[in-house]
Scaffold this motif. Structure first.
Motif, PDB file in Angstrom:
ATOM      1  N   ASN A  61       0.843  -1.265  -0.171  1.00 14.86           N
ATOM      2  CA  ASN A  61       0.112  -0.117   0.068  1.00 14.86           C
ATOM      3  C   ASN A  61       0.875   1.336   0.038  1.00 14.86           C
ATOM      4  O   ASN A  61       0.489   2.171  -0.579  1.00 14.86           O
ATOM      5  N   TRP A  62       1.745   1.042   0.777  1.00 16.91           N
ATOM      6  CA  TRP A  62       3.042   2.404   0.833  1.00 16.91           C
ATOM      7  C   TRP A  62       3.399   2.739  -0.630  1.00 16.91           C
ATOM      8  O   TRP A  62       3.714   3.885  -0.885  1.00 16.91           O
ATOM      9  N   PHE A  63       3.859   1.455  -0.950  1.00 17.50           N
ATOM     10  CA  PHE A  63       4.417   1.726  -2.344  1.00 17.50           C
ATOM     11  C   PHE A  63       3.540   2.464  -3.390  1.00 17.50           C
ATOM     12  O   PHE A  63       3.828   3.115  -4.310  1.00 17.50           O
ATOM     13  N   LYS A  64       2.193   1.646  -3.417  1.00 16.89           N
ATOM     14  CA  LYS A  64       1.116   2.320  -4.101  1.00 16.89           C
ATOM     15  C   LYS A  64       0.914   3.759  -3.906  1.00 16.89           C
ATOM     16  O   LYS A  64       0.734   4.854  -4.742  1.00 16.89           O
ATOM     17  N   LEU A  65       1.052   3.954  -2.702  1.00 14.65           N
ATOM     18  CA  LEU A  65       0.873   5.591  -2.166  1.00 14.65           C
ATOM     19  C   LEU A  65       1.894   6.510  -3.003  1.00 14.65           C
ATOM     20  O   LEU A  65       1.392   7.338  -3.333  1.00 14.65           O
ATOM     21  N   ILE A  66       3.042   6.158  -2.630  1.00 15.84           N
ATOM     22  CA  ILE A  66       4.188   7.080  -3.373  1.00 15.84           C
ATOM     23  C   ILE A  66       3.999   7.187  -4.922  1.00 15.84           C
ATOM     24  O   ILE A  66       4.201   8.110  -5.445  1.00 15.84           O
ATOM     25  N   LEU A  67       3.678   5.953  -5.490  1.00 16.61           N
ATOM     26  CA  LEU A  67       3.726   5.903  -6.927  1.00 16.61           C
ATOM     27  C   LEU A  67       2.347   6.787  -7.378  1.00 16.61           C
ATOM     28  O   LEU A  67       2.771   7.446  -8.234  1.00 16.61           O
ATOM     29  N   THR A  68       1.310   6.520  -6.691  1.00 17.14           N
ATOM     30  CA  THR A  68       0.074   7.295  -7.334  1.00 17.14           C
ATOM     31  C   THR A  68       0.398   8.846  -6.860  1.00 17.14           C
ATOM     32  O   THR A  68      -0.112   9.561  -7.835  1.00 17.14           O
ATOM     33  N   ARG A  69       0.692   9.123  -5.808  1.00 14.68           N
ATOM     34  CA  ARG A  69       0.952  10.666  -5.596  1.00 14.68           C
ATOM     35  C   ARG A  69       1.931  11.267  -6.542  1.00 14.68           C
ATOM     36  O   ARG A  69       1.779  12.202  -7.037  1.00 14.68           O
ATOM     37  N   ASP A  70       2.936  10.195  -6.790  1.00 13.12           N
ATOM     38  CA  ASP A  70       3.977  11.035  -7.869  1.00 13.12           C
ATOM     39  C   ASP A  70       3.554  11.204  -9.048  1.00 13.12           C
ATOM     40  O   ASP A  70       3.748  12.199 -10.058  1.00 13.12           O
ATOM     41  N   LEU A  71       2.848  10.066  -9.718  1.00 13.39           N
ATOM     42  CA  LEU A  71       2.078  10.360 -10.782  1.00 13.39           C
ATOM     43  C   LEU A  71       1.091  11.275 -10.982  1.00 13.39           C
ATOM     44  O   LEU A  71       0.883  11.906 -12.061  1.00 13.39           O
ATOM     45  N   THR A  72       0.100  11.349  -9.877  1.00 11.41           N
ATOM     46  CA  THR A  72      -0.574  12.359 -10.098  1.00 11.41           C
ATOM     47  C   THR A  72      -0.061  13.836 -10.291  1.00 11.41           C
ATOM     48  O   THR A  72      -0.669  14.477 -10.960  1.00 11.41           O
ATOM     49  N   ILE A  73       0.914  14.152  -9.455  1.00  9.50           N
ATOM     50  CA  ILE A  73       1.537  15.524  -9.274  1.00  9.50           C
ATOM     51  C   ILE A  73       2.306  15.676 -11.036  1.00  9.50           C
ATOM     52  O   ILE A  73       2.040  16.508 -11.392  1.00  9.50           O
ATOM     53  N   ALA A  74       2.889  14.519 -11.481  1.00  4.85           N
ATOM     54  CA  ALA A  74       3.479  14.620 -12.514  1.00  4.85           C
ATOM     55  C   ALA A  74       2.433  15.013 -13.902  1.00  4.85           C
ATOM     56  O   ALA A  74       2.816  15.620 -14.796  1.00  4.85           O
ATOM     57  N   PHE A  75       1.464  14.355 -13.462  1.00  3.89           N
ATOM     58  CA  PHE A  75       0.535  14.528 -14.770  1.00  3.89           C
ATOM     59  C   PHE A  75      -0.231  15.719 -14.548  1.00  3.89           C
ATOM     60  O   PHE A  75      -0.954  16.376 -15.626  1.00  3.89           O
ATOM     61  N   ARG A  76      -0.251  16.409 -13.475  1.00  7.25           N
ATOM     62  CA  ARG A  76      -0.865  17.763 -13.404  1.00  7.25           C
ATOM     63  C   ARG A  76       0.049  18.692 -14.083  1.00  7.25           C
ATOM     64  O   ARG A  76      -0.517  19.829 -14.544  1.00  7.25           O
ATOM     65  N   ARG A  77       1.214  18.572 -14.241  1.00  6.16           N
ATOM     66  CA  ARG A  77       2.064  19.462 -14.477  1.00  6.16           C
ATOM     67  C   ARG A  77       2.767  18.899 -16.010  1.00  6.16           C
ATOM     68  O   ARG A  77       3.568  17.895 -15.850  1.00  6.16           O
ATOM     69  N   SER A  78       2.142  19.381 -16.903  1.00  2.00           N
ATOM     70  CA  SER A  78       2.571  19.000 -18.133  1.00  2.00           C
ATOM     71  C   SER A  78       3.778  18.955 -18.530  1.00  2.00           C
ATOM     72  O   SER A  78       4.424  18.182 -19.500  1.00  2.00           O
ATOM     73  N   SER A  79       4.646  19.792 -18.003  1.00  2.00           N
ATOM     74  CA  SER A  79       5.839  20.051 -18.401  1.00  2.00           C
ATOM     75  C   SER A  79       6.725  18.624 -17.990  1.00  2.00           C
ATOM     76  O   SER A  79       7.706  18.430 -18.572  1.00  2.00           O
ATOM     77  N   SER A  80       6.375  17.884 -17.023  1.00  2.00           N
ATOM     78  CA  SER A  80       7.031  16.885 -16.373  1.00  2.00           C
ATOM     79  C   SER A  80       7.361  15.737 -17.658  1.00  2.00           C
ATOM     80  O   SER A  80       8.300  14.964 -17.690  1.00  2.00           O
ATOM     81  N   TYR A  81       6.231  15.579 -18.448  1.00  2.00           N
ATOM     82  CA  TYR A  81       6.454  14.457 -19.291  1.00  2.00           C
ATOM     83  C   TYR A  81       6.443  15.124 -20.629  1.00  2.00           C
ATOM     84  O   TYR A  81       7.019  14.100 -21.614  1.00  2.00           O
ATOM     85  N   LEU A  82       6.257  16.214 -21.022  1.00  2.00           N
ATOM     86  CA  LEU A  82       6.512  16.879 -22.286  1.00  2.00           C
ATOM     87  C   LEU A  82       7.788  17.141 -22.604  1.00  2.00           C
ATOM     88  O   LEU A  82       8.642  17.108 -23.687  1.00  2.00           O
ATOM     89  N   THR A  83       8.615  17.731 -21.076  1.00  2.00           N
ATOM     90  CA  THR A  83      10.095  18.452 -21.796  1.00  2.00           C
ATOM     91  C   THR A  83      10.915  17.181 -22.213  1.00  2.00           C
ATOM     92  O   THR A  83      11.683  17.456 -23.197  1.00  2.00           O
ATOM     93  N   PRO A  84      10.975  16.087 -21.597  1.00  2.00           N
ATOM     94  CA  PRO A  84      11.915  14.939 -22.091  1.00  2.00           C
ATOM     95  C   PRO A  84      11.548  14.625 -23.520  1.00  2.00           C
ATOM     96  O   PRO A  84      12.499  14.558 -24.399  1.00  2.00           O
ATOM     97  N   LEU A  85      10.336  14.583 -23.880  1.00  3.48           N
ATOM     98  CA  LEU A  85       9.742  14.089 -25.204  1.00  3.48           C
ATOM     99  C   LEU A  85      10.403  15.131 -26.356  1.00  3.48           C
ATOM    100  O   LEU A  85      10.865  14.757 -27.131  1.00  3.48           O
ATOM    101  N   ILE A  86      10.067  16.450 -26.019  1.00  2.00           N
ATOM    102  CA  ILE A  86      10.315  17.583 -26.792  1.00  2.00           C
ATOM    103  C   ILE A  86      11.882  17.337 -27.227  1.00  2.00           C
ATOM    104  O   ILE A  86      12.525  17.614 -28.065  1.00  2.00           O
ATOM    105  N   PHE A  87      12.516  17.510 -26.017  1.00  2.00           N
ATOM    106  CA  PHE A  87      14.129  17.494 -25.949  1.00  2.00           C
ATOM    107  C   PHE A  87      14.588  16.221 -26.716  1.00  2.00           C
ATOM    108  O   PHE A  87      15.291  16.459 -27.736  1.00  2.00           O
ATOM    109  N   PHE A  88      14.026  15.302 -26.633  1.00  5.02           N
ATOM    110  CA  PHE A  88      14.681  13.866 -27.508  1.00  5.02           C
ATOM    111  C   PHE A  88      14.227  14.199 -28.894  1.00  5.02           C
ATOM    112  O   PHE A  88      15.079  14.115 -29.546  1.00  5.02           O
ATOM    113  N   LEU A  89      13.000  14.879 -29.406  1.00  9.86           N
ATOM    114  CA  LEU A  89      12.734  15.243 -30.634  1.00  9.86           C
ATOM    115  C   LEU A  89      13.749  16.087 -31.348  1.00  9.86           C
ATOM    116  O   LEU A  89      14.102  16.137 -32.376  1.00  9.86           O
TER     117      LEU A  89
END
Lengths: 205, 225, 254
Positions: free
Chosen positions: B8-36
């Motif tokens: 449960n604890w593992f799930k807690l950390i993972l869900t929290r971090d993923l929720t925060i990351a998806f709220r801030r679109s720069s977290s997943y867009l920046t590496p992608l754009i940099f790659f391209l």
């Protein structure tokens, strides 16, 4: 004998300087202790030693329920720690901040609602924390205390930057939790005039 | 009951971090754009002849993937460190190894996985020879995960310092991954058997997950001393 | 016999404390320096001046007397650093951490010398200043590993923390160095099926082998000399607030 946490002859040295020495205290269930010290007197180091983050200390720290004489790092601690930075995530809503905290993850929706009502945030459950004032963010931190029962709450500077209403709320919540048998160890740089035992770090250089 | 709590604890950390990351679109867009962008720079700098670009394609995709993975690591621990959440993690009596692993997994999901998808696009942009897309994806999958592991260690060691310091620390250790990944591609293009290299990369991952996570825990605990 | 081991054990424990190491080093350093300088220069002069010419490479091969010891030292220093790092992590010995960071620039220096001399050797034999063969490439990567350790240590202000961070890196490094070597080998054979080595050592007769051995020993002694010197400076710079250091330099109690 029903202490939750006790420390005996605690000495702390950092980078060759003595931060404090000869510290003794004992916290019983249902009672509180306030640690007062000016900036730099070692309040944070003190908390860190109690929690087992700093291996360089002398003396005995004992959380009840453990065997005597094992290093504090390996003792089981039933406590809730709130540091100087409260750990409220600005991108998460109030509900999510409570749900995704270590005390709230296995709490039911109803319990989280009740905690939010208790601290006066029931209208802001789905507001992102970034849109709340500093005082309201501190209330989210207080709501976290209510989600699960811990033996000891260690709170670093709870009254700092809080208005009168917020201070009253903390005092009320603290006495409610005291009645349930929990204890509080709070720190501050000024005497908050709470009716608790005081430990003044500046006297222990 | 204890095992249930730990998961449960593992799930807690993972869900929290993923929720925060998806709220801030720069977290997943920046590496992608940099790659391209990096992929685009090679034809821009070297000229667009298909024969030249096609021969460089595997190497360019790999280099871009490595660099993009590494640049995104700064945020893995720094935010939690600054607002005190890291302290809370170490206080719960749960194994800190799981904390690191969940952070690595989260980093891979928001950085490595998009890169995997973008590499398909990259393979068209760089005229990658036909039929080698599967080995590319397999080797990139193993490689980017290993990079997330190394990146977590680099981020933990250079907590609070510049991102480029963690890059210097981590890049030499990523050389075997780069060499093996590109060797897989060369073998695949020549239609030879590349499964040996895949197995070694997998073995590195199998040893790396426990080993690197434990070293990362040590590195984070350094901060407290 | 037991007394002998007892003395050795006590010597190690004494060495582990910075003040006693400092005193020991101050007394022995001049002798160490003389010994190192003698062996080093004798070996080099013997090899470069008096060893016989190689049948294939002529006199060019003589740079081997600098290149080979430097390369050997560069690699064994990294191994030594990993051992110090492990000791520092597990037993928290301060002096192990200081040894690690004092050895790092020395190791980087020797690796750099190996790279440059390898390059110089390559120009007359192969015609180019640089070639991506397995040995030179792995030496270059080793240099980057040293640079990472030096960069990390200098970026952290609290030197005790810096020691531990760098210990973690060196332990990881020693685990990955065999993998790096192997993968560079495979990379070489994959892209150039005819394996070749830029710095293929000539087959050595005893006449060449002896000066080489002396050079290796000389380089090691020079390294130990420089390490002791550097460690002495490091100890003083970190412990200058302590009583024993104040007494040494300023003849006063703190």
């Amino acid at each position: 004998m029903s202490y939750i946490l006790k420390a005996k002859d605690l000495n702390c040295y950092r980078s060759g300087n003595t931060i404090f020495q000869g510290l003794n205290f004992e916290i019983d269930s249902g009672s509180n202790i306030e640690v007062i010290g000016s900036n730099g007197s070692g309040k944070t180091s003190f908390l860190r030693i109690l929690l087992g983050f700093i291996p360089d200390y002398e003396g005995l720290v004992h959380w009840s329920g453990n065997e005597e004489n094992i290093d504090v790092r390996y003792q089981e601690k039933s406590c809730f720690y709130q540091g100087h930075q409260t750990g409220i995530k600005p991108l998460l809503s109030v509900y999510e901040n409570l749900k995704f905290s270590s005390s709230g993850f296995s709490s039911s929706r109803a319990l989280i609602h009740d905690s939010a009502i208790r601290v006066g945030l029931e209208n802001h459950l789905n507001t992102p924390a970034s849109e709340l004032s500093a005082g309201q963010k501190k209330r989210i931190a207080i709501a976290r205390w209510l989600l699960k029962d811990f033996d000891l709450y260690l709170v670093d500077e709870p009254f700092t930057a809080l208005d009168d209403e917020g201070c009253d709320l903390i005092k009320a919540v603290m006495s409610e939790l005291n009645k349930k048998g929990s204890s509080f160890l709070i720190t501050g740089h000024r005497n908050s005039l709470l009716d608790t035992e005081k430990l003044i770090l500046d006297d222990l250089k | 009951m204890k095992g249930h709590n730990t998961f449960n604890w593992f799930k807690l950390i993972l869900t929290r971090d993923l929720t925060i990351a998806f709220r801030r679109s720069s977290s997943y867009l920046t590496p992608l754009i940099f790659f391209l962008i990096v992929i685009t720079f090679f034809p821009l700098a070297l000229g667009p002849q298909e024969s030249l670009i096609s021969s460089l394609a595997p190497g360019v995709i790999w280099i871009s993937a490595l660099l993009s993975s590494l640049l995104a690591v700064e945020g893995i621990f720094s935010e939690d460190d600054r607002d005190g959440t890291l302290d809370q993690y170490f206080l719960s009596n749960e194994p800190p190894f799981l904390l690191v692993f969940s952070k690595v997994l989260c980093h891979w999901l928001i950085c490595g996985a998009p890169i995997l998808l973008a590499s398909i696009l990259g393979s068209f942009m760089l005229f990658l020879p036909n039929g080698v897309l599967v080995p590319l994806l397999m080797s990139l999958f193993l490689g980017t995960f290993f990079m997330s592991l190394l990146g977590a260690l680099g981020a933990a060691l250079s907590l609070g310092k510049s991102a480029i310091l963690s890059t210097i620390i981590v890049l030499p250790f990523s050389i075997p991954t780069l060499l093996m990944g590109t060797s897989i591609m060369t073998l695949a293009i020549n239609e030879q058997d590349y499964s040996g290299y895949l197995q070694i990369m997998g073995a590195m991952l199998a040893v790396g997950v426990p080993g690197l996570c434990i070293l990362t825990v040590e590195a984070i605990l350094l901060r407290y001393e | 016999m037991n007394k002998f081991w007892f003395l050795i054990k006590n010597w190690f424990i004494a060495m582990g404390s910075p003040p006693s190491f400092y005193k020991w080093a101050t007394t022995f350093l001049p002798w160490l320096g003389i010994l190192a300088f003698l062996t080093f220069s004798l070996g080099l002069v013997w090899g470069i001046g008096f060893a016989p010419s190689d049948y294939k490479q002529g006199d060019v091969y003589r740079i081997l007397f600098i290149h080979v010891p430097s390369a050997i030292l560069g690699q064994s220093i990294y191994l030594m650093m990993a051992v110090f790092g492990f000791i520092s992590l597990v037993w928290r010995a301060k002096i192990a951490g200081m040894l690690l960071i004092s050895a790092a620039p020395l190791g980087a220096g020797f690796t750099l010398v190996a790279l440059v001399t390898g390059s110089i050797w390559g120009k007359p034999t192969w015609g180019t200043w640089w070639v991506w063969d397995a040995r030179l490439t792995s030496t270059l990567i080793l240099f980057f590993l040293y640079a990472a350790i030096i960069a990390l240590h200098s970026s952290l202000d609290n030197k005790t923390k810096a020691d531990r961070a760098v210990s973690i890196l060196s332990v990881l490094g020693i685990a990955i160095v065999p993998i790096i070597k192997k993968s560079v080998d495979w990379w070489q054979t994959l892209h150039q099926p005819s394996t070749f080595s830029l710095t293929s050592s000539p087959s050595m007769t005893a006449d060449m082998y002896q000066p080489l051995l002396m050079c290796v020993v000389g380089f090691y002694l020079v390294f130990i000399f420089m390490l002791t010197n550097s460690l002495r400076a490091e100890i003083i710079s970190r412990e200058k607030g302590r009583n024993w250091a104040q007494k040494q330099f300023f003849r006063r109690e703190k």
